[in-house]
Design a protein around this motif. Structure first.
Motif, PDB file in Angstrom:
ATOM      1  N   LEU A 502       0.695  -1.004   0.095  1.00 25.31           N
ATOM      2  CA  LEU A 502      -0.330   0.220  -0.292  1.00 25.31           C
ATOM      3  C   LEU A 502       0.962   1.737  -0.151  1.00 25.31           C
ATOM      4  O   LEU A 502       0.256   2.555  -0.487  1.00 25.31           O
ATOM      5  N   THR A 543      -6.800   7.908  -1.426  1.00 22.85           N
ATOM      6  CA  THR A 543      -6.308   6.831  -1.267  1.00 22.85           C
ATOM      7  C   THR A 543      -5.872   5.929   0.163  1.00 22.85           C
ATOM      8  O   THR A 543      -6.770   5.145   0.718  1.00 22.85           O
ATOM      9  N   SER A 544      -5.676   6.944   0.760  1.00 23.58           N
ATOM     10  CA  SER A 544      -4.954   6.458   2.140  1.00 23.58           C
ATOM     11  C   SER A 544      -6.270   6.471   3.441  1.00 23.58           C
ATOM     12  O   SER A 544      -6.309   5.889   3.760  1.00 23.58           O
ATOM     13  N   CYS A 546      -9.444   6.488   1.999  1.00 33.00           N
ATOM     14  CA  CYS A 546     -10.124   5.779   1.903  1.00 33.00           C
ATOM     15  C   CYS A 546      -9.417   4.211   2.684  1.00 33.00           C
ATOM     16  O   CYS A 546     -10.610   3.017   3.182  1.00 33.00           O
ATOM     17  N   ASN A 547      -8.093   4.406   2.854  1.00 29.31           N
ATOM     18  CA  ASN A 547      -7.706   3.126   2.802  1.00 29.31           C
ATOM     19  C   ASN A 547      -7.994   2.594   4.893  1.00 29.31           C
ATOM     20  O   ASN A 547      -8.239   2.175   5.308  1.00 29.31           O
ATOM     21  N   ALA A 550     -11.054   2.199   5.790  1.00 28.14           N
ATOM     22  CA  ALA A 550     -11.662   0.653   5.557  1.00 28.14           C
ATOM     23  C   ALA A 550     -11.102  -0.486   6.842  1.00 28.14           C
ATOM     24  O   ALA A 550     -11.384  -0.937   7.811  1.00 28.14           O
ATOM     25  N   VAL A 573      -1.063   2.987   7.624  1.00 31.94           N
ATOM     26  CA  VAL A 573      -1.553   4.157   6.294  1.00 31.94           C
ATOM     27  C   VAL A 573      -1.038   5.560   6.844  1.00 31.94           C
ATOM     28  O   VAL A 573      -0.845   6.456   5.540  1.00 31.94           O
ATOM     29  N   VAL A1113     -11.033  -4.607   4.255  1.00 29.96           N
ATOM     30  CA  VAL A1113      -9.461  -4.588   3.947  1.00 29.96           C
ATOM     31  C   VAL A1113     -10.166  -4.346   2.428  1.00 29.96           C
ATOM     32  O   VAL A1113      -8.696  -3.171   1.187  1.00 29.96           O
ATOM     33  N   GLY A1116     -10.792  -0.484   1.000  1.00 34.50           N
ATOM     34  CA  GLY A1116     -10.138   0.486   1.259  1.00 34.50           C
ATOM     35  C   GLY A1116      -8.460   0.198  -0.111  1.00 34.50           C
ATOM     36  O   GLY A1116      -8.447   1.509  -0.439  1.00 34.50           O
ATOM     37  N   VAL A1117      -7.875  -1.376  -0.934  1.00 37.37           N
ATOM     38  CA  VAL A1117      -7.466  -1.697  -1.677  1.00 37.37           C
ATOM     39  C   VAL A1117      -7.963  -1.700  -2.876  1.00 37.37           C
ATOM     40  O   VAL A1117      -7.141  -1.046  -3.995  1.00 37.37           O
ATOM     41  N   GLU A1120      -7.512   1.891  -4.603  1.00 39.03           N
ATOM     42  CA  GLU A1120      -6.582   2.361  -5.074  1.00 39.03           C
ATOM     43  C   GLU A1120      -6.616   1.732  -6.796  1.00 39.03           C
ATOM     44  O   GLU A1120      -6.342   2.921  -7.417  1.00 39.03           O
ATOM     45  N   THR A1158       1.857  -4.149  -5.173  1.00 43.72           N
ATOM     46  CA  THR A1158       1.741  -5.272  -3.711  1.00 43.72           C
ATOM     47  C   THR A1158       1.139  -6.858  -4.182  1.00 43.72           C
ATOM     48  O   THR A1158       1.499  -7.206  -3.256  1.00 43.72           O
TER      49      THR A1158
END
Length: 1447
Positions: A502, A543-544, A546-547, A550, A573, A1113, A1116-1117, A1120, A1158
């Motif tokens: 991530l 994105t961060s 949201c991760n 999550a 994160v 999770v 969140g991934v 991306e 990833t």
């Protein structure tokens, strides 16, 4: 000197002007809100476009803050790195305080739930480590399906088990054997030293085994040293012990006859079922000399029917309390019509050991440990060591008895070994972590490297970025340790790789954006890193966040191990986000300095040369000029770098100017030497819309043809516009083509292909247009629906559960054991616990009803009569009933009277008399009149409630075997009181009220999670019903500890997924200010989760807490893969399909890099020795990455092209691009000149000067726009104030520059003027020098207003297209500013083609303005050429820029 060309120009925010052929210009016109949201908002405010002002306002604020952050990090790179590394190192030290949690109960029990409260109550009441632990040995056939019900298999099982139970260990200078550690039944104290000593030596350990059906079971009981019974002879052990005969012999022995009550002991043996022990059981080997003659098959020598003997289970030496159910000792059975077992595939034996607390309490008062500091921890270590030795002995004995065991698998198991495996499972896999990070470093270096350009390569940046992520992960884990989050297997085995993947995703996005802006001379050097953050920072933050949302939502699953994992991942994160936004920009600034110092990538100590180098010049003059330019640049490299870094170069330059002026004043004869520079010819071609733009190429002097003309006959035609748009065209044409052949040419071609090819270009030219075709869209939509349908089928087949074999390495002996145990034995223990705040004496009937209610649970083993085994209260009652019967007999016979008893009374009758006289009151404990008034147990089976706790004291001590066999574990423990017929003290102490009791049950047929959860629900329903009736109770046991979470797992899963989707929707809606886009992204994320969940069913993965968290999770991934493309789509200009192509062109590269990173990060999980890691982490992450790429780069673009939201900015006059921003005025000589001139104009003319800027000259290798065509304006090129643009101040026109020469200044003027020389390069070898001098007064002194005149000599070919106004069109408005200017002399040069000419000469010192006019015919489109020689420009009084050409 910089030249801007283009067909359109318009004013942007702050008077920004873009070169139409450059990348920044393209981004500003086609991806305006991505490049600069403020410019987009200005277009809307000026009516040139429509769009969402709120969205752009929010984006502007975010971009401004990110720009300031990046600029700060670039300006103070060293300080930022020092402070950041200090902070990160401090957090890394926190790893020393990390606690590794391996207690399975604390890891997997629902946090804050009823189960945790129940287990806490048990631990508080009994104490930690209380209970028993089991050593298990399972025999299975090596040939699956073979029958093991024959004597040879049981004899082999007995031999291995005998060797394993005979092991001893040496610890703390003591020898510890099984007899010291095992759980053994208790015998009553008989107050006879010899008898008590004999019983202590003969009391065996409790071993649950199928061997107890045969005489060979006695070999396991010992004792190791045969017992000598005085008067009866030596050599007594369980192989030859017949308890009934021993008691009969002792009755007639004079030594025991007079001082021992054999009737009491005989009654005890009768109640316990102790008869002939093993002497009348069949022998597996009748030929064994030790087989007793009383064995039923001793004479016949026939082997027994093993299946028939095992039917119904086996009994130990005390048959009343030692019944081993059939399902506990025999696995995978088959029965005949009569119910007898005829086949079986497994046998199981259990050796019961004391728990650590029990062992500590058992030996705490013994002389054996008096010399040492005896503690529970030492007891636990002793137990663990013996368990390890047990397992080792099984393996060694199996190997030694190869002939006997070659057809069987001997599978040992101990809880200590399992604890060690879980501890190993929780250790950090240092080698895999290091290898994973090395692979990530290699990938980052290779993906960011440029093999043909060691200067522009970013491999070192990728290397540093991965190292930064690694240090950030370590620091984040240290920070979590400081916050008190315990580490577990998921933290150590998975989190380092997941956090790496991530974190590197964001790093790749930043590096990709940095590659686009690092070498862009149109952006001020001091703001280039800030520009990277301004563009990519919004996506990184999105994105961060949201991760993190999550992972925080994943913490809703109330499993401590996973809640800790999710909290740690969320904090990692966020820590990585802070690191990427603060530390990585500082690293980028260092790489930027390396680039501008022309140093080699990674090996920055090695000069990399100029980027213009790489091909030999085609002429000697060109070589001479190139060498001179290189020397000039090398000599001024340090000063240029310092200037570009923004380290007060302007003030230093102004000081040099003052010093130079003073020197010239004292030495008027000094002159500036002339430098004759050769002329170079260039050609500029305009690119068509939608991209627009131009390409300028320099023609080699040896060729009279245009620069794109080739001497090769195959390339006579002009190249395509796409080929002219490459970054290498000018460099290749000027430097010439290096003549090579063979391998050199092939290598050069390979490097050229490698450098030219890019994912973004392929996405924009091939993939995107192909995906936008109608048939491809239809196929994609069909594929989406098919995938959803397949996922629905998979979801319906997902089962709940987690196999214990998944958390054990396949090579470990425990793996084979757990596989066999799961396959052949679905057997578990459970206890029904009753709590305090309950009147046990008065509510005995409710307690009996509670116990009998469990009869209706099908999974509880029943007796042969269909009832349940007796529990502590029924055993207590039966004991009292027996005493009451003995008392009644003695009362009727006159052996006992109301006042006393006689010598001929039985011990049971005397004990009953003592119990009957108890009143239960402390002030009057004894009342002899009660012997004829009450009974110990009434006719309804209720024990006398008044003296209930007095009776309990007597039962727990005097019927110890029944009490221990009941497994009641009464708390508080009943008081100790031993009956002695010669003790006439009638008072029996009263035990304290009970707060804890246990009711044991055996469970079977629990082979999968569904049946276990069904059993749990049935038991819980019974407990709930009786709790409502006033009995506080709850169940406990392994099934409830590990499987109860599955009852509400899906509820928590749905709740968490809804929470994280809601959080992502809110974050996107707030940041993007676009509900349509947020809803579309959330819909696709929900589809991704559904697809992944369905894949569980297709792949056969079960749903447990770990996959549930991975499903959460995945939201969140998946962000991306979706958000980058969506943001690119929203910020692009044009129709849906065009915006999709632009989004793919610019965003597919970081998305794919993130996917590959990833996968690389999770690749190391594939090499884990734990199947659980491979199965539930690597495969799930692999599937998640593949599905994310498919959804993000196929399904999402298609959906956006069909139902995507409108663009944030929609131009009014052109579909696919916004107007080019307006040109600024010409620059001032210095900041000090600008300041004086600005102040003078404001005080004397009242004109607005909000847009006035000086030419700071802070960028070398770039120049200020010539102001000959513009009416003025105070903008400079590269001002450093926060309100200035970070892009070039270029003069926009549709101009073809053919010849650029330098006109050296005269020695007379240069000796008397302040001289500012700026080196301006048109790549690669054209240098234009501009000379700025102030206007002189009559006495040779400069005017006080510091007006300057800039002289630039150039010959230009200008092509102007004039279009007539269409009917109904809106007439454009041209604004002029009222100001005066002083004109300097100029020289007119005619162009080769001139239909209409004009001479534009504007001075910089006046307050007026002389516009540059051109005329045209009345045709619809007329082209004209003119030569414009301009010197300087005057500052402009308003923020708008005057149009140079009017219709």
């Amino acid at each position: 000197m910089a030249v801007a060309v283009g067909a359109e120009e318009s004013a942007g925010e702050g008077g920004v002007v873009w070169a139409s052929g450059s990348r920044p210009h393209e981004d500003l016109c086609t991806r305006t809100s991505w490049a600069d949201a403020r410019t987009a908002l200005a277009h809307i405010n000026k009516g040139r476009a429509t769009g969402s002002r709120a969205t752009l306002w929010v984006r502007t604020k975010l971009q401004y803050q990110l720009l300031q952050l990046g600029t700060f990090s670039q300006r103070h790179a060293g300080k930022v790195l020092f402070v950041a590394l200090l902070v990160l190192a401090t957090f890394c030290v926190g790893l020393k305080s990390a606690t590794l949690l391996t207690n399975v109960q604390k890891l997997w029990v629902e946090e804050g739930g009823r189960l945790e409260q129940e287990l806490a109550y048990v631990e508080k009441t009994l104490g930690a480590g209380y209970g028993t632990t089991k050593q298990i040995l399972i025999l299975t056939p090596k040939d699956p399906g073979a029958n093991v019900l024959h004597p040879k298999s049981l004899l082999a099982h007995a031999a291995v088990l005998k060797a394993a139970t005979s092991v001893k260990i040496e610890m703390y200078e003591l020898t510890w054997s099984l007899a010291d550690l095992c759980y053994a039944p208790s015998f009553p104290e008989l107050e006879h030293p010899i008898i008590d000593q004999i019983l202590a030596k003969l009391t065996p350990c409790t071993i649950i085994t199928p061997l107890d059906c045969f005489w060979e079971g006695s070999k396991l009981l010992g004792p190791e040293t045969p017992v000598t019974i005085p008067g009866l002879g030596p050599g007594v052990n369980w192989t030859n012990l017949n308890p009934q005969k021993i008691v009969e012999k002792m009755k007639i022995a004079q030594k025991y006859k007079d001082n021992f009550s054999f009737s009491f002991f005989a009654d005890f043996m009768k109640r316990a079922g102790v008869t002939t022990a093993y002497q009348e059981k069949p022998c597996l080997d009748p030929t064994d000399p030790m087989c007793p003659s009383t064995a039923p098959n001793k004479e016949s020598k026939q082997p027994p029917d093993v299946g028939a003997e095992l039917t119904g289970g086996c009994y130990g030496f005390a048959g009343k309390y030692m019944h081993w159910p059939e399902d506990l000792i025999v696995g995978a059975t088959q029965t005949n019509k009569t119910g007898h077992i005829v086949r079986a595939e497994a046998l199981q034996s259990m050796v019961q050991l004391m728990g650590a607390r029990n062992l500590y309490e058992y030996w705490s008062d013994d002389y054996k440990v008096q010399y040492m500091d005896w503690s529970q921890e030492k007891a636990a270590r002793i137990l663990g060591a013996w368990q390890h030795k047990f397992t080792q002995a099984v393996l060694e004995e199996t190997a030694r008895l190869h002939n006997e065991t070659k057809f069987y698998n001997m599978l040992p198991f101990s809880s200590a070994n399992l604890d060690d495996l879980l501890r190993d499972f929780s250790e950090v896999p240092a080698s895999r972590v290091a290898l994973g990070y090395v692979l990530m470093v290699l990938y980052a270096c290779l993906s960011l490297a440029r093999l043909n350009d060691c200067v522009r390569s970013s491999a070192g940046l990728g290397f540093a970025g991965v190292l930064l992520v690694a240090v950030t992960v370590a620091a984040g884990l240290g920070f979590c340790a400081l916050l008190g989050f315990p580490f577990n297997a998921s933290t150590t085995q998975v989190l380092p790789f997941l956090a790496l993947g991530l974190g590197v995703d964001d790093m790749f996005l930043m590096a990709h954006t940095f590659a686009e802006t690092a070498d862009n001379s149109h952006i001020p050097y001091q703001e280039r890193v800030g520009e990277v953050l301004k563009r990519a920072g919004v996506s990184v933050v999105l994105t961060s966040v949201c991760n993190a949302c999550a992972f925080f939502a994943g913490a809703l699953v109330p499993v401590p191990a996973l809640r800790s994992f999710c909290m740690q991942a969320a904090l990692l994160v966020l820590v990585n986000l802070v690191s990427i936004l603060t530390v990585f920009p500082a690293i980028m600034s260092l790489d930027l300095r390396r680039r501008h110092a022309h140093r080699t990538d990674i090996l920055c100590c090695i000069p990399g040369g100029n980027r213009e180098q790489g091909a030999a010049p085609t002429a000697a003059s060109g070589h001479h000029y190139s060498s001179s330019v290189r020397r000039q640049r090398d000599s001024s490299g340090a000063a240029a770098a310092a200037a570009e870094e923004g380290r007060s170069w302007t003030r230093h330059h102004h000081h040099q100017q003052q010093t130079s002026s003073s020197s010239r004043h004292h030495h008027p004869t000094s002159t500036v030497p002339k430098v004759e520079l050769p002329k170079k010819t260039t050609v500029t071609r305009a690119l068509p819309p939608p991209g627009g733009g131009t390409v300028t190429q320099v023609v080699p002097p040896t060729s009279p043809r245009e620069c794109w003309a080739s001497s090769d006959a195959r390339a006579q035609s002009a190249p395509s516009l796409e080929s002219l748009a490459t970054n290498n065209s000018t460099r290749d044409l000027v430097n010439g083509e290096k003549l090579s052949s063979g391998l050199n040419r092939a290598w050069a071609s390979a490097l050229q292909y490698w450098s030219d090819w890019s994912i973004g270009r392929w996405m924009g030219t091939i993939y995107g247009p192909t995906l936008m075709r109608g048939e491809v869209k239809a196929a994609a939509i069909i594929g989406l629906f098919v995938s959803v349908g397949a996922a629905a089928w998979g979801v319906s087949n997902v089962e709940d559960g987690l196999d214990l074999t998944d958390v054990v390495p396949r090579s470990a002996p425990e793996f084979a054991f757990l596989s066999a145990q799961q396959k052949y034995f679905g057997f578990y223990n459970m206890f029904a616990v009753t709590q305090g705040n309950f009147e046990y004496p008065t509510k005995q009937r409710l307690l009996h009803d509670y116990y009998e209610a469990f009869t209706r649970v099908n999974y509880i083993i029943k007796n042969d009569d269909g009832g349940l085994p007796e529990f502590w209260l029924s055993l207590f009652r039966d004991w009292l009933i027996g005493l009451q019967n003995a008392f009644d007999h003695d009362w009727r016979s006159g052996c006992i009277t109301q006042e006393t008893w006689h010598s001929n009374a039985t011990d049971e009758g005397i004990l009953a008399y003592k119990l009957l006289v108890q009143t239960g009151h402390a002030d009057n404990p004894i009342d002899v009149s009660l012997v004829s008034q009450i009974r110990l147990v009434d006719s309804e089976g209720i024990i006398n409630p008044k003296a209930f706790y007095n009776y309990l004291t007597a039962w727990a001590t005097n019927d110890a075997l029944a009490y221990t066999a009941s497994q009641a574990d009464l708390r508080p423990e009943p008081r100790h009181w031993t009956h002695d017929r010669y003790d006439y003290d009638l008072k029996i102490p009263k035990s304290p009220p009970l707060v804890y009791t246990q009711l044991p049950f055996y469970l079977h047929q629990l082979s999968d999670t569904t049946t276990i959860t069904t059993m749990i629900e049935e038991v819980r329903a019974i407990c709930k019903r009786f709790e409502d009736r006033g009995l506080p109770n709850f169940p406990t046991g392994v099934p409830f500890t590990f499987w109860e979470q599955y009852i509400k797992l899906r509820f928590y899963l749905v709740l968490a997924i809804l929470a994280v989707l809601t959080a992502v929707f809110l974050v996107l809606a707030v940041v993007l200010m676009n509900l349509w886009a947020a809803a579309l992204v959330v819909l696709l994320l929900a589809t991704l989760v559904f697809q992944l969940f369905g894949l569980f069913g297709i792949l056969g993965l079960k749903l447990s807490a770990v996959p549930a968290v991975l499903l959460i999770v995945s939201v969140g991934v998946g962000v991306e893969f979706c958000v980058h493309v969506t943001v690119g789509f929203l910020t692009a200009v044009g129709g849906r399909e065009r915006r999709v192509i632009l989004a793919l062109q610019h965003m597919a590269t970081p998305v794919l890099h993130g996917a590959v990173s990833t996968l690389l990060a999770s690749l190391m999980l594939l090499f884990s020795e734990f199947e659980f890691i491979r199965k539930y982490f690597f495969y799930v992450l692999l599937a998640l990455t593949v599905l994310g790429v498919l959804d993000g780069l196929i399904f999402l673009p298609v959906l956006l092209s069909l139902v995507g939201p409108p663009a944030e900015v929609v131009p009014r006059n052109h579909l696919d691009r916004l107007p080019t921003p307006s040109p600024p005025p010409s620059p001032q000589a210095s900041q000090s000149h600008f300041h004086h001139s600005h102040s003078y104009r404001r005080s004397h003319h009242g004109g607005s000067s909000s847009s006035m800027r000086g030419c700071s000259g802070r960028r070398s290798s770039s120049g200020c726009a010539v102001g000959g065509a513009a009416g003025g304006g105070g903008g400079g090129c590269g001002g450093s104030s926060s309100s200035s643009s970070m892009y070039p101040r270029l003069h926009g026109s549709n101009l073809s520059l053919t010849t650029i020469t330098e006109e050296p200044p005269s020695s007379t003027r240069s000796s008397q003027s302040l001289r500012s020389s700026h080196e301006i390069v048109v790549e690669p070898q054209v240098v234009v020098e501009t000379t700025t001098t102030p206007s002189m007064g009559g006495n040779g002194e400069p005017h006080l207003d510091h007006h300057v005149t800039t002289k630039v000599t150039a010959t230009a070919k200008v092509k102007v297209e004039l279009h007539t106004q269409l009917p109904g069109a809106v007439e454009p408005t041209y604004r002029t500013s009222s100001s005066s200017s002083s004109s300097s002399s100029g020289t007119r040069r005619s162009s080769r083609r001139s239909s209409n000419g004009s001479n534009c000469s504007n001075g910089a010192g006046g307050v007026g303005n002389s516009p540059c006019n051109s005329s045209s015919s009345s045709s619809a489109s007329t082209s004209s050429s003119s030569s414009c020689y301009g010197t300087g420009s005057s500052p402009k009084g308003s923020s708008d820029v005057e149009e140079c050409f009017s219709k």
